[in-house]
Design an enzyme around this catalytic site. Structure first.
Site, PDB file in Angstrom:
ATOM      1  N   LYS A 269       1.102  -1.637  -0.395  1.00 37.06           N
ATOM      2  CA  LYS A 269      -0.054  -0.270  -0.255  1.00 37.06           C
ATOM      3  C   LYS A 269       0.597   1.500   0.013  1.00 37.06           C
ATOM      4  O   LYS A 269       0.464   1.906  -0.963  1.00 37.06           O
ATOM      5  CB  LYS A 269      -0.914  -0.078   1.205  1.00 37.06           C
ATOM      6  CG  LYS A 269      -1.783  -0.791   0.832  1.00 37.06           C
ATOM      7  CD  LYS A 269      -2.924  -0.490   2.653  1.00 37.06           C
ATOM      8  CE  LYS A 269      -2.278  -1.197   3.794  1.00 37.06           C
ATOM      9  NZ  LYS A 269      -1.498  -1.852   4.166  1.00 37.06           N
TER      10      LYS A 269
ATOM     11  N   ARG B 106     -10.384   2.134   8.647  1.00 41.11           N
ATOM     12  CA  ARG B 106      -9.854   1.127   8.851  1.00 41.11           C
ATOM     13  C   ARG B 106     -10.539  -0.113   9.793  1.00 41.11           C
ATOM     14  O   ARG B 106     -10.950  -1.037   9.485  1.00 41.11           O
ATOM     15  CB  ARG B 106      -8.174   1.018  10.334  1.00 41.11           C
ATOM     16  CG  ARG B 106      -7.068   1.635  10.322  1.00 41.11           C
ATOM     17  CD  ARG B 106      -6.490   1.409  11.333  1.00 41.11           C
ATOM     18  NE  ARG B 106      -5.152   1.837  10.969  1.00 41.11           N
ATOM     19  CZ  ARG B 106      -3.930   1.295  10.539  1.00 41.11           C
ATOM     20  NH1 ARG B 106      -4.241  -0.149   9.535  1.00 41.11           N
ATOM     21  NH2 ARG B 106      -3.107   1.829  10.271  1.00 41.11           N
TER      22      ARG B 106
ATOM     23  N   ARG C  70      11.519  -7.267   4.945  1.00 44.25           N
ATOM     24  CA  ARG C  70      11.148  -5.912   5.392  1.00 44.25           C
ATOM     25  C   ARG C  70      12.130  -6.008   6.950  1.00 44.25           C
ATOM     26  O   ARG C  70      12.962  -5.394   6.857  1.00 44.25           O
ATOM     27  CB  ARG C  70      10.436  -5.886   5.129  1.00 44.25           C
ATOM     28  CG  ARG C  70      10.182  -4.689   5.452  1.00 44.25           C
ATOM     29  CD  ARG C  70       9.287  -3.678   5.266  1.00 44.25           C
ATOM     30  NE  ARG C  70       8.067  -3.327   6.091  1.00 44.25           N
ATOM     31  CZ  ARG C  70       6.600  -3.396   6.002  1.00 44.25           C
ATOM     32  NH1 ARG C  70       6.041  -2.318   4.928  1.00 44.25           N
ATOM     33  NH2 ARG C  70       5.310  -3.793   7.245  1.00 44.25           N
TER      34      ARG C  70
ATOM     35  N   ARG D  27      13.157  -5.088  12.416  1.00 42.90           N
ATOM     36  CA  ARG D  27      12.848  -4.856  12.972  1.00 42.90           C
ATOM     37  C   ARG D  27      12.387  -6.052  13.980  1.00 42.90           C
ATOM     38  O   ARG D  27      12.337  -6.961  13.326  1.00 42.90           O
ATOM     39  CB  ARG D  27      11.672  -4.773  12.352  1.00 42.90           C
ATOM     40  CG  ARG D  27      11.224  -3.329  12.035  1.00 42.90           C
ATOM     41  CD  ARG D  27      10.176  -3.154  11.226  1.00 42.90           C
ATOM     42  NE  ARG D  27      10.067  -2.385   9.874  1.00 42.90           N
ATOM     43  CZ  ARG D  27       8.408  -2.026   9.639  1.00 42.90           C
ATOM     44  NH1 ARG D  27       7.562  -2.778   9.897  1.00 42.90           N
ATOM     45  NH2 ARG D  27       8.917  -0.732   9.065  1.00 42.90           N
TER      46      ARG D  27
ATOM     47  N   ARG E 124      -0.934 -10.189  12.836  1.00 34.92           N
ATOM     48  CA  ARG E 124      -1.071  -8.249  12.470  1.00 34.92           C
ATOM     49  C   ARG E 124      -2.528  -8.728  10.865  1.00 34.92           C
ATOM     50  O   ARG E 124      -3.362  -7.920  10.861  1.00 34.92           O
ATOM     51  CB  ARG E 124       0.248  -7.997  12.306  1.00 34.92           C
ATOM     52  CG  ARG E 124       0.837  -6.794  13.229  1.00 34.92           C
ATOM     53  CD  ARG E 124       1.903  -6.556  12.525  1.00 34.92           C
ATOM     54  NE  ARG E 124       2.065  -5.597  11.529  1.00 34.92           N
ATOM     55  CZ  ARG E 124       2.520  -5.241  11.114  1.00 34.92           C
ATOM     56  NH1 ARG E 124       4.124  -5.644  10.994  1.00 34.92           N
ATOM     57  NH2 ARG E 124       2.516  -4.521   9.808  1.00 34.92           N
TER      58      ARG E 124
END
Length: 188
Positions: A13, A88, A127, A133, A144
């Site tokens: 996105k 959302r 990623r 991360r 998630r």
């Protein structure tokens, strides 16, 4: 063009929002950017949001909606906008409809980037590795995606029922996905 961009984490996105924004000469508005601007600017809404964020809690819809309303009222949105990360949930979508009605405009499209969950998980793990991360582990990513499926995915039905939903496969080369998105929106 007045549109919202939907899709699971890792579907691309953010990348596509920038490209579509340039293509259509409209601002790409991410809720993350709105939050950061309000917090950095020490606005009343930013201070209220920061209290929730400091406590590790989700910022209530009331504050998020007010921030989006303020952002949509800025001059650069006169020719359109692309919202990334908002709404959302269906309640926020209803509030967005109300905001737009107050402005005398309607949403042109709800663009959903679809992607296979295993592929999205692999993208997010890569990623996380690249960006360091450590907290983005496979169980966290799967959680998630589960949260997305239960809270955000109902927007698909909401926008489909309104006749503005456009779904595009988000897998493939970035340029290919951009071309598919532009063609799908412009051909509807």
């Amino acid at each position: 063009m007045r549109a919202v961009l939907l899709g699971p984490p890792g579907a691309g996105k953010g990348t596509q929002a920038v490209r579509l924004s340039e293509r259509w000469s409209i601002p790409a508005i991410s809720t993350g950017d709105i939050f950061r601007a309000n917090v950095k600017g020490a606005t009343e809404l930013g201070r209220r949001a920061q209290e929730f964020m400091n406590a590790g809690a989700l910022v209530p819809d009331e504050i998020t909606n007010a921030m989006v309303r303020d952002r949509l009222a800025q001059d650069d949105t006169g020719e359109g906008f692309l919202l990334d990360g908002y709404p959302r949930n269906p309640d926020q979508a209803i509030e967005l409809d109300s905001m737009l009605a107050d402005m005398g405009i309607e949403l042109d499209a709800a663009i959903e980037i679809t992607a296979d969950m295993d592929e999205v998980t692999a993208r997010l793990l890569k990623r996380a590795e690249i960006e360091g991360r450590a907290d983005d582990t496979e169980p966290v990513i799967r959680k998630r995606l589960e949260v997305y499926a239960t809270s955000t995915a109902p927007l698909t039905a909401f926008y489909e029922g309104r006749g503005v939903l456009v779904q595009v496969d988000g897998l493939g080369a970035v340029d290919e996905v951009t071309d598919r998105l532009v063609a799908a929106v412009e051909n509807r």
